[in-house]
Design a protein around this motif. Sequence first.
Motif, short mmCIF file in Angstrom:
data_model
loop_
_atom_site.label_atom_id
_atom_site.label_comp_id
_atom_site.label_asym_id
_atom_site.label_seq_id
_atom_site.Cartn_x
_atom_site.Cartn_y
_atom_site.Cartn_z
N LYS A 228 -2.94 11.34 -2.71
CA LYS A 228 -2.27 11.40 -4.03
C LYS A 228 -1.24 12.25 -4.52
N SER A 229 -2.28 14.33 -3.84
CA SER A 229 -2.09 15.23 -4.37
C SER A 229 -0.77 15.38 -4.66
N ALA A 230 -0.31 14.93 -3.10
CA ALA A 230 0.95 15.59 -3.24
C ALA A 230 2.34 15.50 -3.19
N ASN A 231 2.80 16.74 -3.09
CA ASN A 231 4.27 16.52 -3.08
C ASN A 231 5.73 15.37 -2.22
N ILE A 232 5.20 14.20 -3.09
CA ILE A 232 5.22 12.72 -2.49
C ILE A 232 6.64 12.44 -1.58
N VAL A 259 -1.72 5.45 2.80
CA VAL A 259 -1.44 6.18 1.49
C VAL A 259 -3.28 5.46 -0.19
N GLU A 260 -3.48 6.51 -0.56
CA GLU A 260 -4.11 5.65 -1.66
C GLU A 260 -3.86 4.15 -2.74
N LYS A 261 -3.94 3.15 -2.76
CA LYS A 261 -3.49 2.33 -3.33
C LYS A 261 -2.66 3.07 -4.95
N GLU A 262 -3.95 4.19 -5.25
CA GLU A 262 -2.97 4.70 -6.74
C GLU A 262 -1.64 4.99 -6.96
N ILE A 263 -0.97 5.59 -5.40
CA ILE A 263 0.55 6.36 -5.11
C ILE A 263 1.34 5.26 -4.83
N LYS A 264 1.04 4.08 -3.95
CA LYS A 264 1.35 3.15 -3.35
C LYS A 264 3.37 3.11 -3.67
N ASP A 265 2.59 2.58 -5.00
CA ASP A 265 4.54 1.97 -5.38
C ASP A 265 5.71 3.46 -5.37
N GLN A 266 5.21 4.70 -5.68
CA GLN A 266 5.98 5.74 -5.60
C GLN A 266 5.87 6.03 -4.14
N VAL A 267 5.31 5.59 -3.49
CA VAL A 267 5.54 6.38 -1.73
C VAL A 267 6.51 5.19 -1.33
N VAL A 268 6.22 3.50 -1.52
CA VAL A 268 7.48 2.45 -1.25
C VAL A 268 8.53 2.97 -1.52
N GLY A 348 3.90 2.06 11.14
CA GLY A 348 2.71 0.74 10.76
C GLY A 348 2.66 1.55 9.14
N PHE A 349 1.62 1.36 7.96
CA PHE A 349 1.93 1.24 6.97
C PHE A 349 0.26 0.25 6.17
N TYR A 350 -0.38 1.65 5.85
CA TYR A 350 -1.79 1.24 4.91
C TYR A 350 -1.66 1.67 3.90
N VAL A 351 -2.07 0.69 3.43
CA VAL A 351 -3.06 0.59 1.92
C VAL A 351 -4.64 1.20 2.34
N ALA A 358 -8.88 5.80 3.28
CA ALA A 358 -7.93 6.18 3.57
C ALA A 358 -8.21 6.99 4.96
N CYS A 359 -9.32 7.96 4.85
CA CYS A 359 -9.72 8.71 5.49
C CYS A 359 -10.67 7.42 7.10
N ASP A 360 -11.31 6.42 6.04
CA ASP A 360 -12.57 5.88 8.02
C ASP A 360 -10.69 5.27 8.42
N ARG A 361 -9.36 4.57 7.63
CA ARG A 361 -8.32 3.97 8.31
C ARG A 361 -8.36 4.83 9.35
N CYS A 362 -8.12 6.52 8.58
CA CYS A 362 -6.76 7.40 9.93
C CYS A 362 -8.20 7.20 11.22
#
Length: 485
Positions: A228-232, A259-268, A348-351, A358-362
Motif C-alpha cells: 500500500k505504500s507503493a507508487n501505484i 495486492v492488499e484489500k485496502e488498495i484493490k480498487d486503486q490497483v484495478v 493471475g490476480f490475488y487480493v 500477501a507474504c503468505d500468498r507469495c
Amino acid sequence: MELIDKDLLSIQEVRCLIAKAKAAQVKFRQYSQEQIDKIVKAMADAADLEAVRLAKLAHQETGFGKSEDKIIKNIFACKTVFNSIKDLKTVGIINEDREKKIIEVAEPIGVIAGLIPSTNPTSTTIYKSLIALKAGNAIIFSPHPSAKQCILETVKILSEAAIKAGAPEGIIGCMSVLSMRGTEELMKHKDVSLILATGGEAMVKAAYSSGTPAIGVGPGNGPAFIEKSANIPLAVKRIIDSKTFDNGVICASEQSIVVEKEIKDQVVAELKKQGAYFLTQEESDKLGKYMLRGNGTINPQVVGKSVEKLAELAGLNIPKNAKVLISEQTTVSKDNPYSREKLAPILGFYVEENWEKACDRCIELLENEGKGHTLIIHSNNDDIIKQFALKKPVSRLLVNTCGSLGGIGATTNLVPALTLGCGAMGGSSTSDNVGPMNLLNLRRVAYGVREFADLREEGTSNERIQLSQEYVENLVKNILEKLAM
C-alpha cells in the motif's frame, strides 16, 4: 531405420564437435588475459553488428515474442553482458590476499555443453559464448529444435569473429543434426566438463541426471506484490512494461499480482487505465482450459503470443487495445494455470487482507512453482521489504523494478545474465546470475601461518587436560555403578 540413422548421425557429429573443442581448448587455456579479452570483444562487436538480423531470424523461426524486443535482448547480451565482464580477471592469478597468505589462481573448466531454449535463442547463445570464452573454455551448443537455424547462424557469426581474432578453430561449436540421443551424448561425454542448461524443466533435469556437473535453472513463477505504500501508477507501469516485453518469455517476468484489500480498487482502476483487461469468470475458464493441457503442463502454444493471438486461440472476444490479460483468482495449485508460470502476457490476480497474508500468498505461489527463482515487490516501506527478504524462498528479490529486465540485471545491479540460478531450494547448483566466475575453478595457494607444535600445545593445555581427566573419572564411576547393580 530413418530415426536410427538420424540418432547415429547426431551422435557422430557430437563426438566430432567435442574432439575439436577439446583440442581447441587445450590451446586456448594457454592464452593470456589480453588475448582472451581481445577475442571476447571481437565476438561481442560481431554480435552487435548482427543484433537486428538475428532478432528477426529468431522471431520468424520460433513465432515467440516480438522482434523489436529480441533486438534489445541481443544488444543486452553483446553490450551489457560484455561491459560487465570485460575487466574481470579470469586468467592466472586473479586474487592475492597478503594478510591471509592466500593466492587464487583461475583454472578453466574445459569443454562446456550449452543447452539453448527457443524463448531467448540468439541472445542466450551470445551470452553463453561470451562468458564461456571469457573464462577460458570451449563451448558446444545443443539448440532447441524450433530455434535451430537462428542459433546456428548466431554461432557462425561468433565463431568466425573469434577465429579471426586469434581463437583456435573449434572453440565454439553447434549441433546441426538434432536428436535426443545426440544431446545425451553431448551431456554424458567424458570430455565435457560442465553442462550450462537453460530450457524446459525436463531438459534441466536430464542435465542434472547426466553424471556431468551442471548448472541448470528451473521455471520462474514470480509474484509481484504491490504494497500500500507503493507508487501505484508507477508499479502498474513497471509490471505491464515487463509482462509485455517480448510477450513475457523471460522467466523472471511477473506471473501474478498480489495486492492488499485496502488498495484493490486503486490497483484495478490503474491496471485498466494502462491497458490491462480483466477476464470474466467465463473467459477465465475458457482461456484456462486452453492453457492447461491434459498432462498437466502449460500448452506451449500460448508461449510468447500476443494478447490478440491468445484471444484468437482460445476463442475470446477481447478489446483490441488490451495489453495484458488478468484473471482474479483465490486458489493456488498445479491445476490452476493462473497460479503457474505463464510465458505470455497473462497474469493471475490475488487480493489479501494485509501484507502478512500477501507474504503468505507469495510463498504459496512460489512453492507451487518457481521456488528459488524471483519475486518482485513494489513498496516504499523498508521494514516490509526486509521482511520479504527474510522469508521468501527465492534467489532474487526485486524491489521497485520490472521483473523481466530486473532479474537479468538490465534495470538492477545484479550480474547481467540470461541464466538465472534458483539455488538448492529450486533444484539448481547455484543461486547466482551466472557469469564467467561460475565457469572456472579456483586453485587456492595457501601458505602455512601456524605450526603443528602450536596446535598440539593448544590441545594439551592444563584446562583441557583437567576436563579430560574429569570426563574419564565420571565415565569409570558410571561403569562401576552399573556393574554393582
